[in-house]
Design an enzyme around this catalytic site. Structure first.
Site, short mmCIF file in Angstrom:
data_model
loop_
_atom_site.label_atom_id
_atom_site.label_comp_id
_atom_site.label_asym_id
_atom_site.label_seq_id
_atom_site.Cartn_x
_atom_site.Cartn_y
_atom_site.Cartn_z
N ALA A 10 53.21 72.79 48.03
CA ALA A 10 54.41 72.20 48.61
C ALA A 10 54.57 72.51 50.10
O ALA A 10 55.43 71.93 50.76
CB ALA A 10 55.64 72.71 47.86
N ARG A 15 50.13 74.40 60.56
CA ARG A 15 49.01 74.79 61.44
C ARG A 15 47.89 73.75 61.45
O ARG A 15 46.98 73.80 62.24
CB ARG A 15 48.47 76.16 60.98
CG ARG A 15 49.44 77.29 61.23
CD ARG A 15 49.11 78.54 60.40
NE ARG A 15 49.62 78.47 59.03
CZ ARG A 15 49.58 79.48 58.16
NH1 ARG A 15 49.03 80.62 58.52
NH2 ARG A 15 50.06 79.35 56.94
N ASN A 166 44.43 89.58 50.39
CA ASN A 166 44.89 88.82 49.23
C ASN A 166 44.38 87.39 49.37
O ASN A 166 44.63 86.74 50.38
CB ASN A 166 46.43 88.85 49.23
CG ASN A 166 47.04 87.90 48.20
OD1 ASN A 166 46.44 87.67 47.16
ND2 ASN A 166 48.21 87.37 48.52
C1 UD1 Z 1 49.29 83.27 51.53
C2 UD1 Z 1 49.67 84.67 51.05
C3 UD1 Z 1 48.75 85.68 51.73
C4 UD1 Z 1 47.31 85.35 51.43
C5 UD1 Z 1 46.98 83.91 51.81
C6 UD1 Z 1 45.61 83.56 51.27
C7 UD1 Z 1 52.07 84.71 50.59
C8 UD1 Z 1 53.40 85.10 51.08
N1 UD1 Z 1 51.04 84.95 51.38
O1 UD1 Z 1 49.55 83.22 52.91
O2 UD1 Z 1 49.04 86.99 51.24
O3 UD1 Z 1 46.46 86.26 52.13
O4 UD1 Z 1 47.93 83.00 51.21
O5 UD1 Z 1 45.17 82.30 51.67
O6 UD1 Z 1 51.96 84.21 49.47
N2 UD1 Z 1 53.45 76.87 49.49
C9 UD1 Z 1 54.40 76.26 48.72
N3 UD1 Z 1 55.70 76.42 49.04
C10 UD1 Z 1 56.13 77.20 50.08
C11 UD1 Z 1 55.14 77.85 50.86
C12 UD1 Z 1 53.83 77.65 50.54
O7 UD1 Z 1 54.08 75.53 47.79
O8 UD1 Z 1 57.34 77.29 50.29
C13 UD1 Z 1 52.03 76.65 49.16
C14 UD1 Z 1 51.24 76.03 50.31
O9 UD1 Z 1 51.25 74.63 50.21
C15 UD1 Z 1 49.87 76.62 50.13
C16 UD1 Z 1 50.13 77.96 49.44
O10 UD1 Z 1 51.43 77.90 48.92
O11 UD1 Z 1 49.06 75.82 49.29
C17 UD1 Z 1 50.01 79.15 50.40
O12 UD1 Z 1 50.94 78.97 51.46
P1 UD1 Z 1 50.60 79.34 52.96
O13 UD1 Z 1 51.80 79.07 53.78
O14 UD1 Z 1 49.32 78.71 53.35
O15 UD1 Z 1 50.42 80.91 52.84
P2 UD1 Z 1 49.55 81.87 53.77
O16 UD1 Z 1 50.29 82.13 55.02
O17 UD1 Z 1 48.18 81.36 53.88
CA CA Z 2 47.18 79.48 53.27
#
Ligand code: UD1
Ligand code: CA
Length: 456
Positions: A10, A15, A166
């Site tokens: 979601a 970026r 992670n």
């Molecule tokens: C996340 C992890 C981080 C990990 C990394 C690995 C968290 C807080 N952090 O960070 O520890 O090292 O992934 O790749 O979990 N998403 C939603 N809803 C939201 C936010 C995100 O569905 O409100 C989904 C995004 O679409 C994505 C995934 O969750 O597919 C990860 O979100 P992203 O913002 O990319 O997290 P990272 O900063 O990469």
């Molecule tokens: Ca990510």
């Protein structure tokens, strides 16, 4: 035990700086989410995809897939995303949480994690990364137990120097998630509900936290921006090419081949540099692919050669045939065994019989060519009258002289010859010669016109 898979998709993907949802960015020719979905579907029929940002495009892309969508209207973080799915999870069973932007996981790794999860309340997939920037860091106590995960933006210098990261992938029991997810707060550098905070809460509640550490950090790569997209693409291609070589294919330079689909190879295939394969491509035993080819949805039979710089689309090339250099096989071209298609030849929706040759500068479209036919340089089938396409039939053993036009519909009978430079508009009988060019004249003492010189 029953298993559900949650795919987080979601997020905005800020970026990526794109008008498309991040998980629809392509990796090896397929949207990233498809790679993740393939992994999920092998495990269970219960797949939930969390959608939010630009969800229309994503829903449209996934329409027809057997899965459930859960909407996360506003994107308050990964913990908040999982919270939206809680009412949709069965009360018991294991829940595997995948991230739509972590597409390289293998089935073996995921099974290992699920197995580890079955022996704990929650288990995380980690890796030791030389470049941990941007990832959450795994904090362990002296005994090696995971006590929490600290996000990059919230980490202090000593935490930032930790290399264990992670991957964002975890498995937990449904009971654990129902209990712990609602306890996650948003007091952190991003004011987001971090899924990763469930680890600290688990530790404090004395829950069992397991972990699987990837031996190959590349498998856990996350894609947030286009640099990471490119790195992930290379890692995936490296994996594909490694498998090809294991299966008996010689690849001139493993870093210069792109497989955007499925490439199935026989034994002793040789692939020179810079070829792009897309869709489903089958190469028979001993096939040679020269450099700089683009081959999609085609079958190249055993011992055939594709010389450099060809485009081959949805076509079939027979045994021992030779195509190129610089040939274009457009969709529905069928080149018979030991046929030859040469320089600057375009074939479209045509059947070229066994041992027939179209060697230079020709267009052959909507044509049926028999066996042992020779089509001379610069021959054109005039298949289009401005309104409709018509068929040309060139029967066995025909010889078409260079620079001829065959105006379709027309049939050139078995064993006949078309004289060079002819425009053929009527059918040609078997074993005859057809010539349509103007007889050559010679005008003697003919002077070239001189330019008049004005204002002398
Ligand atoms: C996340 C992890 C981080 C990990 C990394 C690995 C968290 C807080 N952090 O960070 O520890 O090292 O992934 O790749 O979990 N998403 C939603 N809803 C939201 C936010 C995100 O569905 O409100 C989904 C995004 O679409 C994505 C995934 O969750 O597919 C990860 O979100 P992203 O913002 O990319 O997290 P990272 O900063 O990469
Ligand atoms: Ca990510």
């Amino acid at each position: 035990m029953s298993l559900s898979v949650l795919i987080l998709a979601a997020g905005k993907g800020r970026r990526m700086n794109s008008a498309f949802p991040k998980v629809l960015q392509k990796l090896a020719g397929r949207p990233m989410i498809d790679h993740v979905l393939t992994t999920a579907k092998k495990l269970t029929g219960n797949v939930i995809v969390i959608v939010g940002s630009q969800q229309e495009m994503l829903r449209e892309h996934l329409a027809g897939e057997q899965l459930e969508f859960v909407e996360q209207r506003q994107q308050f973080g990964t913990g908040h995303a999982v919270a939206q799915a809680l009412p949709h999870l069965s009360e018991k069973g294991a829940v595997l949480i995948l991230s739509g932007d972590v597409p390289l996981l293998t089935d073996e790794i995921v099974s290992q994690l699920i197995d580890c999860g079955s022996r704990s309340d929650v288990a995380v997939l980690t890796s030791n990364s030389d470049n941990p920037d941007g990832y959450g860091r795994i904090i362990r106590d002296k005994e090696g137990k995971i006590t929490s995960i600290v996000e990059d933006v919230d980490a202090d210098d000593s935490q930032r120097s930790i290399k264990e990261i992670n991957t964002g992938i975890m498995v937990a029991s449904a009971e654990f998630l129902q209990e712990v997810i609602p306890k996650i707060g948003a007091r952190n550098g991003q004011n987001e509900y971090y899924l990763t905070d469930c680890i600290k809460i688990a530790f404090e509640l004395n829950k069992k936290v397991g972990s699987v550490v990837l031996s190959d950090a590349l498998l856990g790569l996350g894609v947030n921006d286009r640099n990471q997209l490119a790195a992930t693409e290379r890692a995936l291609q490296a994996r594909v090419v490694k498998n090809l070589m294991r299966d008996g294919v010689t690849v001139a330079d493993p870093s210069r081949i792109d497989v955007r689909g499925e490439l199935i190879c026989g034994k002793d295939v040789f692939i020179d540099v810079n070829t792009v394969f897309s869709g489903r491509v089958v190469l028979g035993d001993r096939v040679t692919i020269g450099s700089n080819n683009i081959i999609s949805d085609s079958e190249i039979s055993s011992s055939a050669t594709i010389l450099p710089n060809c485009v081959v689309q949805n076509s079939f090339v027979g045994k021992g045939a030779q195509v190129g250099p610089f040939s274009h096989l457009r969709p529905e071209s069928f080149i018979g065994d030991r046929g030859k298609i040469g320089n600057f030849v375009e074939i479209k929706k045509s059947d070229i019989g066994m041992m027939s040759k179209v060697n230079h500068l020709s267009y052959v479209g909507d044509t049926e060519v028999g066996e042992r036919v020779n089509i001379g340089a610069g021959t054109i089938t005039c298949n289009y009258d401005g309104e409709n396409k018509h068929k040309t039939v060139i029967q066995d053993g025909v010889f078409i002289g260079s620079g001829s036009q065959l105006v379709a519909p027309v049939t050139i009978g078995t064993g006949s010859t078309v004289g060079a430079g002819s425009t053929i508009t009527d059918n040609v009988n078997a074993n005859s010669l057809a010539v349509s060019r103007v007889p050559q004249k010679s005008i003697s003492d003919w002077m070239k016109r001189k330019k008049s010189v004005k204002n002398k």
